[in-house]
Design a protein around this motif. Structure first.
Motif, PDB file in Angstrom:
ATOM      1  N   ALA A 161      -6.052   3.717   3.383  1.00 54.29           N
ATOM      2  CA  ALA A 161      -5.436   4.529   2.323  1.00 54.29           C
ATOM      3  C   ALA A 161      -6.421   4.777   1.187  1.00 54.29           C
ATOM      4  O   ALA A 161      -7.387   4.028   1.013  1.00 54.29           O
ATOM      5  CB  ALA A 161      -4.204   3.828   1.793  1.00 54.29           C
TER       6      ALA A 161
ATOM      7  N   SER B 291       0.838  -1.198   0.000  1.00 51.45           N
ATOM      8  CA  SER B 291       0.000   0.000   0.000  1.00 51.45           C
ATOM      9  C   SER B 291       0.876   1.253   0.000  1.00 51.45           C
ATOM     10  O   SER B 291       2.028   1.222   0.381  1.00 51.45           O
ATOM     11  CB  SER B 291      -0.919   0.010   1.229  1.00 51.45           C
ATOM     12  N   ARG B 292       0.287   2.330  -0.464  1.00 50.74           N
ATOM     13  CA  ARG B 292       0.910   3.651  -0.447  1.00 50.74           C
ATOM     14  C   ARG B 292       2.221   3.719  -1.233  1.00 50.74           C
ATOM     15  O   ARG B 292       3.129   4.471  -0.866  1.00 50.74           O
ATOM     16  CB  ARG B 292       1.059   4.161   0.990  1.00 50.74           C
TER      17      ARG B 292
ATOM     18  N   ASP C  25       3.403   4.986  -4.760  1.00 50.85           N
ATOM     19  CA  ASP C  25       2.991   5.713  -5.962  1.00 50.85           C
ATOM     20  C   ASP C  25       3.806   5.213  -7.147  1.00 50.85           C
ATOM     21  O   ASP C  25       5.035   5.046  -7.045  1.00 50.85           O
ATOM     22  CB  ASP C  25       3.245   7.221  -5.791  1.00 50.85           C
ATOM     23  N   TYR C  26       3.114   5.002  -8.254  1.00 54.67           N
ATOM     24  CA  TYR C  26       3.811   4.451  -9.409  1.00 54.67           C
ATOM     25  C   TYR C  26       3.148   4.941 -10.683  1.00 54.67           C
ATOM     26  O   TYR C  26       1.925   5.005 -10.755  1.00 54.67           O
ATOM     27  CB  TYR C  26       3.761   2.920  -9.350  1.00 54.67           C
ATOM     28  N   SER C  27       3.948   5.295 -11.674  1.00 54.18           N
ATOM     29  CA  SER C  27       3.361   5.569 -12.988  1.00 54.18           C
ATOM     30  C   SER C  27       4.289   5.116 -14.090  1.00 54.18           C
ATOM     31  O   SER C  27       5.512   5.221 -13.973  1.00 54.18           O
ATOM     32  CB  SER C  27       3.033   7.053 -13.156  1.00 54.18           C
ATOM     33  N   GLN C  28       3.722   4.546 -15.127  1.00 48.09           N
ATOM     34  CA  GLN C  28       4.481   4.251 -16.343  1.00 48.09           C
ATOM     35  C   GLN C  28       3.718   4.885 -17.491  1.00 48.09           C
ATOM     36  O   GLN C  28       2.526   4.694 -17.639  1.00 48.09           O
ATOM     37  CB  GLN C  28       4.656   2.743 -16.540  1.00 48.09           C
ATOM     38  N   THR C  29       4.440   5.691 -18.299  1.00 45.66           N
ATOM     39  CA  THR C  29       3.810   6.410 -19.399  1.00 45.66           C
ATOM     40  C   THR C  29       4.591   6.143 -20.677  1.00 45.66           C
ATOM     41  O   THR C  29       5.784   6.451 -20.755  1.00 45.66           O
ATOM     42  CB  THR C  29       3.817   7.933 -19.113  1.00 45.66           C
ATOM     43  N   TYR C  30       3.930   5.553 -21.640  1.00 42.37           N
ATOM     44  CA  TYR C  30       4.562   5.337 -22.939  1.00 42.37           C
ATOM     45  C   TYR C  30       4.291   6.556 -23.812  1.00 42.37           C
ATOM     46  O   TYR C  30       3.184   7.095 -23.790  1.00 42.37           O
ATOM     47  CB  TYR C  30       4.002   4.085 -23.606  1.00 42.37           C
TER      48      TYR C  30
ATOM     49  N   ARG D 206       2.156  -6.019 -20.611  1.00 46.54           N
ATOM     50  CA  ARG D 206       2.243  -5.730 -22.039  1.00 46.54           C
ATOM     51  C   ARG D 206       2.870  -4.367 -22.285  1.00 46.54           C
ATOM     52  O   ARG D 206       2.814  -3.483 -21.434  1.00 46.54           O
ATOM     53  CB  ARG D 206       0.848  -5.775 -22.655  1.00 46.54           C
ATOM     54  N   SER D 207       3.424  -4.188 -23.486  1.00 48.52           N
ATOM     55  CA  SER D 207       4.054  -2.916 -23.816  1.00 48.52           C
ATOM     56  C   SER D 207       2.984  -1.878 -24.130  1.00 48.52           C
ATOM     57  O   SER D 207       1.856  -2.199 -24.478  1.00 48.52           O
ATOM     58  CB  SER D 207       4.972  -3.092 -25.014  1.00 48.52           C
ATOM     59  N   ARG D 208       3.362  -0.627 -23.982  1.00 50.90           N
ATOM     60  CA  ARG D 208       2.526   0.524 -24.332  1.00 50.90           C
ATOM     61  C   ARG D 208       1.208   0.580 -23.564  1.00 50.90           C
ATOM     62  O   ARG D 208       0.195   1.035 -24.090  1.00 50.90           O
ATOM     63  CB  ARG D 208       2.333   0.597 -25.856  1.00 50.90           C
ATOM     64  N   PHE D 209       1.238   0.139 -22.304  1.00 49.61           N
ATOM     65  CA  PHE D 209       0.090   0.301 -21.406  1.00 49.61           C
ATOM     66  C   PHE D 209       0.452   1.388 -20.398  1.00 49.61           C
ATOM     67  O   PHE D 209       1.378   1.218 -19.603  1.00 49.61           O
ATOM     68  CB  PHE D 209      -0.205  -1.027 -20.691  1.00 49.61           C
ATOM     69  N   ASP D 210      -0.258   2.509 -20.463  1.00 50.33           N
ATOM     70  CA  ASP D 210       0.001   3.596 -19.513  1.00 50.33           C
ATOM     71  C   ASP D 210      -0.745   3.306 -18.223  1.00 50.33           C
ATOM     72  O   ASP D 210      -1.914   2.926 -18.246  1.00 50.33           O
ATOM     73  CB  ASP D 210      -0.506   4.932 -20.077  1.00 50.33           C
ATOM     74  N   TYR D 211      -0.063   3.515 -17.112  1.00 45.12           N
ATOM     75  CA  TYR D 211      -0.676   3.185 -15.830  1.00 45.12           C
ATOM     76  C   TYR D 211      -0.133   4.096 -14.740  1.00 45.12           C
ATOM     77  O   TYR D 211       1.061   4.381 -14.707  1.00 45.12           O
ATOM     78  CB  TYR D 211      -0.367   1.719 -15.475  1.00 45.12           C
ATOM     79  N   SER D 212      -1.015   4.571 -13.875  1.00 44.74           N
ATOM     80  CA  SER D 212      -0.494   5.279 -12.694  1.00 44.74           C
ATOM     81  C   SER D 212      -1.373   4.985 -11.489  1.00 44.74           C
ATOM     82  O   SER D 212      -2.593   4.855 -11.599  1.00 44.74           O
ATOM     83  CB  SER D 212      -0.428   6.787 -12.932  1.00 44.74           C
ATOM     84  N   GLN D 213      -0.745   4.828 -10.348  1.00 40.33           N
ATOM     85  CA  GLN D 213      -1.463   4.731  -9.069  1.00 40.33           C
ATOM     86  C   GLN D 213      -0.857   5.769  -8.140  1.00 40.33           C
ATOM     87  O   GLN D 213       0.350   5.838  -7.970  1.00 40.33           O
ATOM     88  CB  GLN D 213      -1.366   3.313  -8.486  1.00 40.33           C
ATOM     89  N   THR D 214      -1.718   6.631  -7.585  1.00 42.50           N
ATOM     90  CA  THR D 214      -1.237   7.715  -6.731  1.00 42.50           C
ATOM     91  C   THR D 214      -1.988   7.665  -5.409  1.00 42.50           C
ATOM     92  O   THR D 214      -3.216   7.769  -5.397  1.00 42.50           O
ATOM     93  CB  THR D 214      -1.498   9.081  -7.408  1.00 42.50           C
ATOM     94  N   TYR D 215      -1.266   7.470  -4.336  1.00 39.28           N
ATOM     95  CA  TYR D 215      -1.890   7.512  -3.008  1.00 39.28           C
ATOM     96  C   TYR D 215      -1.840   8.944  -2.503  1.00 39.28           C
ATOM     97  O   TYR D 215      -0.839   9.626  -2.688  1.00 39.28           O
ATOM     98  CB  TYR D 215      -1.142   6.587  -2.037  1.00 39.28           C
TER      99      TYR D 215
ATOM    100  N   PRO E  94      -1.863  11.722   0.687  1.00 36.82           N
ATOM    101  CA  PRO E  94      -1.300  11.660   2.041  1.00 36.82           C
ATOM    102  C   PRO E  94      -2.363  11.443   3.129  1.00 36.82           C
ATOM    103  O   PRO E  94      -2.019  11.160   4.268  1.00 36.82           O
ATOM    104  CB  PRO E  94      -0.632  13.025   2.216  1.00 36.82           C
TER     105      PRO E  94
ATOM    106  N   LEU F  54      -0.487  -4.891 -17.398  1.00 36.29           N
ATOM    107  CA  LEU F  54       0.786  -4.299 -16.984  1.00 36.29           C
ATOM    108  C   LEU F  54       1.981  -5.046 -17.566  1.00 36.29           C
ATOM    109  O   LEU F  54       3.068  -4.499 -17.667  1.00 36.29           O
ATOM    110  CB  LEU F  54       0.888  -4.275 -15.454  1.00 36.29           C
TER     111      LEU F  54
END
Lengths: 442, 442
Positions: free
Chosen positions: B284, A181-182, A184-189, B180-189, B191, B178
């Motif tokens: 969270a 948990s908690r 933060d992660y991002s992947q941007t193509y 696979r290629s060219r998959f944009d993803y973000s997780q933002t926690y 505060p 996740l």
């Protein structure tokens, strides 16, 4: 089979996962401090493998990277294997070439085979053990137990005090972070892919002027070329995937180059061009950001595993190398106490890595489009004049990033501030000119 | 054991993964179209489980969600289980309560147990099969083969034509994306964490006015309360994790509430407060964005699996429900041809889901801080006046989001445009006032 490496030694065991540039360099840093270092690489020893071409963008080594290499006595050895680049060389559509100097020297073009040097250097430390053909499958932050798969199908378990994840943009170490948990992660193509083409020497000499980063900016796409020690250039074409896919025959390749990069056809050669273009599909580029970089006192991410950036600021490798020095500096500061060092490393390094990731994305647009514009050239010109008169006050962003160790996020902050100063100076210059004209007219 | 469900039927088999609100509703949508639907839920049938309190924020059902429920004949049934909310009720530090109307009716407060209704509704379709205790372990986009683990340790394999991933913010279906290629993803926690506290009825009646979303804005933190059918209120305290951790004893809980939410102590009761506060740690909150939502014609993500949002716009469930209608509309448009429907769904829905995720994050700040400020109240006031005089031209953002099906990203675009209009109107009103004063003075 469990192999316990927590021997009766003064120092703890550090497992570096990933034998690429940052992993190998990190192994040197930890070995130099006297830790027992185990380096794990999923592939076979790359020094015995054939070089896979077209798989990695050429690398520009600059100040940050050099400082890190210097720390473990590798700077001169590696710089000698590269070609210095003192300026950009902009190729217009009509074949005209215009240099834009960097302002400072010290940037070197390297081919990716250079990661054999940190590997060999790491191996010379008696307290370092190399483990090739070790693919990380799983690890446990609480116990420090790591499970590796071997090519022969066997498994190996290793216990360690600290795991240093340097296993690249698609890091296996990082997967464990994503389960918590908690985090933060991002992947941007980005919509662009890249393709490498080789420009061979002509009559035994470089086909274009060496000592330059050659750029063909063409708005929605662009090509760059970096010189190699064997007098070839590696040309990299950056273009939206959909445009790559439109070109399906050799004739279309030539037609495309004739239209947008006519000066390169005689240099690369039509045959080579047609062959190289279809050798490999265009490769994707990803920007990865995350936070935090550590789990407790058990694990830390560095290099592309922590912050893969798009290659448009030439800082990917340099940022990864700088990670090693920053970590090393914090190790001094906190007496190698991992429970204090790791959180501090996250605190200090995350804003800088996020800043360089954003800058690289910004340059992704600037290099394709603006580098060609009069306004860009004028701004660079004004910047260089201001830098000349006020070298301690006004430092161009590119200079701060490439030729100093100013923290990335501070460089960005300063850049924003300098942009305001530049406008002020331009305003007062304009004012003077108007007054002058006025006087002359009266 | 492989269980082939590609029977000799006219319609294809659709596997809905996740038996939460969006999964169950989606099962109804697909069943209504005549598909053979298999719903897979990792837990036991929640209708037979005890309600786990404090695990889910209360839900506000508004226009988008209601439209989706209406489509499968569930709207009235579910609305009857909720309490209408017509306005916000702002609680000042001194205990003063000020209502801020929403401008329109139609928003309903629901407790999370309401997902039993879509589940039961899905079950009434003869072409729907419910599979509880089926935890997705792996699936293959090329073959459509899914592997589930059962509590008794057995595995089950199921083949399907379409996988619909509705398995929430930590989606197991999404893991394959996740890789696979060219998959944009973000997780933002964020505060902040959240904690639920229950305000019981007093003398058999609601302890505060029902039909309101009660808000205690306190800048860096805030509390809200939503009414339930059983005359309780679910109070949710949102606060930075570090502040939650500072409070470690019952006395400190009371001291904290005495200082910031004094009016709630007699209503919740000091004992309940002290007990509830330590029942569960603060939870969270994560914001998840990704793109694309589909893989080929094999799989599509919906609901929190595609776009978990922070709960500050009350749109999480509504956006997930709207996914079902949007998909349904595109199914009509493309004659249920998955190879055309899935890419179109991604193209249409991604910008809207990203917009609501951003808006929820924006409201995360606005609700805590601005809702209390004179400027916020003044803006709402001006908006409502403009809305009154130009109901077709100027529609407050909250109204567009909550009481219409205006596409989220268009609502945001329109909001930016309306902000400019508001400034213009304010400017001319100010101008008139100045002229008027001037005349009066002369």
């Amino acid at each position: 089979m469990e192999k316990s490496t927590s021997r009766q030694s003064r120092k703890k065991v550090v497992a570096v996962v990933g034998g690429g540039l940052v992993g190998a360099l990190n192994a040197c840093f930890f070995a130099k401090r006297g830790f027992d270092v185990e380096l794990f690489e999923s592939r076979e020893d790359i020094r015995r493998a054939k070089i896979v071409k077209g798989r990695s963008i050429n690398l520009a080594l600059s100040h940050r990277g050099r400082q890190a290499l210097k720390h473990v006595g590798l700077e001169e050895k590696i710089v000698a294997k590269g070609i210095p680049m003192h300026a950009r060389m902009i190729h217009s559509l009509n074949g005209k070439q215009s240099p834009i100097p960097y302002g400072r020297k010290g940037q070197v073009s390297l081919t990716n085979f250079c990661n054999i040097f940190p590997l060999t250097a790491a191996e010379t430390y008696p307290n370092t053990k190399m483990n090739f053909d070790h693919k990380l499958q799983d690890w446990n932050a609480e116990t420090g137990l790591m499970t590796f798969a071997r090519l022969d199908g066997s498994k190996e378990q290793v216990k360690t005090d600290l795991i240093v994840g340097c296993d690249g943009a698609f890091s296996a170490v990082r997967k464990q972070f994503l389960r918590r948990s908690r985090f933060d992660y991002s992947q941007t193509y980005i919509p662009h892919g890249y393709m490498e083409l080789t420009m061979l020497p002509i009559n035994g000499e470089f086909a274009m002027k060496p000592n330059y980063l050659h750029i063909w900016p063409r708005n929605t796409f662009m090509m760059i070329a970096l010189p190699n020690l064997d007098k070839t250039f590696t040309c990299t074409l950056f273009m939206p995937f959909e445009d790559f896919e439109k070109i399906t025959t050799g004739d279309e390749v030539i037609e495309f180059f004739q239209k947008y990069f006519p000066d390169t056809i005689p240099l690369i050669g039509a045959d080579t061009l047609q062959r190289d273009y279809f050798r490999l599909p265009a490769q994707a580029m990803v920007s990865v950001k995350c936070n935090p970089y550590h789990i407790g006192d058990a694990c830390v991410l560095m290099g592309d595993a922590a912050h893969a950036v798009v290659p448009f600021y030439g800082q990917g490798m340099n940022a990864g190398f700088e990670d090693c020095i920053v970590f090393d500096e914090i190790m001094d500061q906190f007496n190698e106490d991992f429970s204090a060092v790791l959180p501090e490393y996250t605190r200090v390094r995350v804003p800088d890595d996020h800043a360089i990731a954003d800058l690289a994305m910004y340059n992704y647009i600037e290099m394709r489009a603006h580098v060609n514009s009069k306004w860009f050239l004028f701004r660079k010109y004004v910047d260089n004049i201001l830098y000349f008169f006020m070298p301690k006050t006004i430092i161009p962003l590119y200079t701060m990033v490439t030729f100093t160790r100013t923290r990335y996020h501070e460089a960005v902050k300063r850049w924003h501030w300098q942009n305001k100063i530049r406008l002020l100076v331009l305003g007062s210059v304009l004012n003077c000119l108007i007054c002058l004209c006025w006087r002359l007219l009266l």
